[in-house]
Design a protein around this motif. Structure first.
Motif, PDB file in Angstrom:
ATOM      1  N   LEU A   1       6.059  -7.803   2.377  1.00 18.52           N
ATOM      2  CA  LEU A   1       4.753  -7.165   2.163  1.00 18.52           C
ATOM      3  C   LEU A   1       4.876  -6.004   1.188  1.00 18.52           C
ATOM      4  O   LEU A   1       4.057  -5.849   0.277  1.00 18.52           O
TER       5      LEU A   1
ATOM      6  N   ALA B   1       5.440  -7.400  -2.316  1.00 12.62           N
ATOM      7  CA  ALA B   1       4.204  -7.954  -2.895  1.00 12.62           C
ATOM      8  C   ALA B   1       3.272  -6.826  -3.329  1.00 12.62           C
ATOM      9  O   ALA B   1       2.684  -6.861  -4.413  1.00 12.62           O
ATOM     10  N   ALA B   2       3.143  -5.808  -2.485  1.00  9.30           N
ATOM     11  CA  ALA B   2       2.220  -4.701  -2.772  1.00  9.30           C
ATOM     12  C   ALA B   2       2.697  -3.853  -3.945  1.00  9.30           C
ATOM     13  O   ALA B   2       1.886  -3.359  -4.725  1.00  9.30           O
TER      14      ALA B   2
ATOM     15  N   GLN C   1       2.491  -6.272  -7.389  1.00  4.64           N
ATOM     16  CA  GLN C   1       1.202  -6.756  -7.900  1.00  4.64           C
ATOM     17  C   GLN C   1       0.878  -5.974  -9.172  1.00  4.64           C
ATOM     18  O   GLN C   1       0.747  -4.750  -9.126  1.00  4.64           O
TER      19      GLN C   1
ATOM     20  N   ALA D   1      -2.164  -7.085  -1.335  1.00  6.51           N
ATOM     21  CA  ALA D   1      -1.063  -7.833  -0.712  1.00  6.51           C
ATOM     22  C   ALA D   1      -1.557  -8.289   0.659  1.00  6.51           C
ATOM     23  O   ALA D   1      -2.290  -7.554   1.328  1.00  6.51           O
TER      24      ALA D   1
ATOM     25  N   VAL E   1       3.477 -14.225   2.848  1.00  3.99           N
ATOM     26  CA  VAL E   1       2.989 -13.033   2.162  1.00  3.99           C
ATOM     27  C   VAL E   1       2.559 -13.469   0.771  1.00  3.99           C
ATOM     28  O   VAL E   1       3.300 -14.169   0.079  1.00  3.99           O
TER      29      VAL E   1
ATOM     30  N   LYS F   1       0.011 -12.188  -2.866  1.00  4.74           N
ATOM     31  CA  LYS F   1      -0.741 -11.113  -3.508  1.00  4.74           C
ATOM     32  C   LYS F   1      -1.868 -11.728  -4.300  1.00  4.74           C
ATOM     33  O   LYS F   1      -1.742 -12.871  -4.773  1.00  4.74           O
TER      34      LYS F   1
ATOM     35  N   THR G   1      -4.084  -6.953   5.342  1.00  4.72           N
ATOM     36  CA  THR G   1      -4.036  -6.711   3.901  1.00  4.72           C
ATOM     37  C   THR G   1      -3.713  -5.259   3.578  1.00  4.72           C
ATOM     38  O   THR G   1      -3.937  -4.363   4.405  1.00  4.72           O
TER      39      THR G   1
END
Ligand code: MN
Length: 207
Positions: free
Chosen positions: A126, A129-130, A133, A139, A150, A152, A169
């Protein structure tokens, strides 16, 4: 939980009531950030959506329906963007809770361990991904078939239009963190995952 329901099919979409005081996520997310993010950004998506669908056949549909019927349609991009951002933000506020980030409820934990190496591995994905991005977006922890993943999404895009069920999210638009963290998105994301994620909400979304 707060939701996006209208009073009836003909009434306007409402900005859902925030379930905690605006200073409740401090110091990870300040009351100042929430006042702009919830009070200005989220409100503007809801207000814009109401203006865009007024006196059209879309005004009679649920928010989820509007998102699904306008997704990918160039001439309805403004409606999609505002509808999806209205939905995403309500889901985001529910994904956070004061004193969050603790134990994951047993049923969800078992599901996470079946899809990732461990809860920590899921949290790490997570965070990755966050933080990776590129530009504005989100994410997500989602249920895709019977597997957790997971993913994005960019801008207003949503797992709802990909046939996936969102569980949690994290908003990584700059307005989500810039007042508190400026360019330090990774610091913000790590703090959100460690201290604010609402794993009970995620577990409820599995049902
Ligand atoms: Mn936002």
């Amino acid at each position: 939980m707060m939701n996006n329901d209208k009073m009836d099919n003909m009434s306007a979409f409402l900005l859902p009531v925030l379930l905690y005081p605006q200073n409740a996520l401090d110091p990870v997310i300040s009351a100042n950030t929430i006042s702009f993010h919830y009070g200005k950004h989220h409100r503007a998506y809801v207000d814009n959506l109401n203006k865009l669908v007024a006196e059209t056949e879309l005004a009679n549909l649920s928010l989820e329906k509007i998102i699904n019927v306008t997704a990918g349609k160039v001439d309805q991009a403004a409606i999609f963007n505002n509808a999806s951002q209205a939905w995403n933000h309500t889901f985001y506020w529910n994904s956070l809770t004061p004193n969050g980030g603790g134990e994951v409820p047993a049923v969800l934990k078992a599901k996470i361990e079946a899809s990732f190496a461990s809860v920590d591995a899921c949290k790490k994905e997570l965070v990755t991904a966050a933080t990776t991005q590129f530009g504005s977006g989100w994410a997500w922890l989602v249920l895709d078939g019977d597997k957790l993943k997971v993913i994005k999404t960019s801008n207003a895009d949503s797992p709802l239009t990909k046939g996936m069920k969102p569980l949690l999210t994290i908003d990584v638009w700059e307005h989500a963190y810039y007042l508190d963290y400026q360019n330090r998105r990774p610091d913000h994301v790590n703090a959100v995952v460690d201290k604010l994620l609402n794993w009970s909400f995620a577990a409820d979304n599995l049902k």
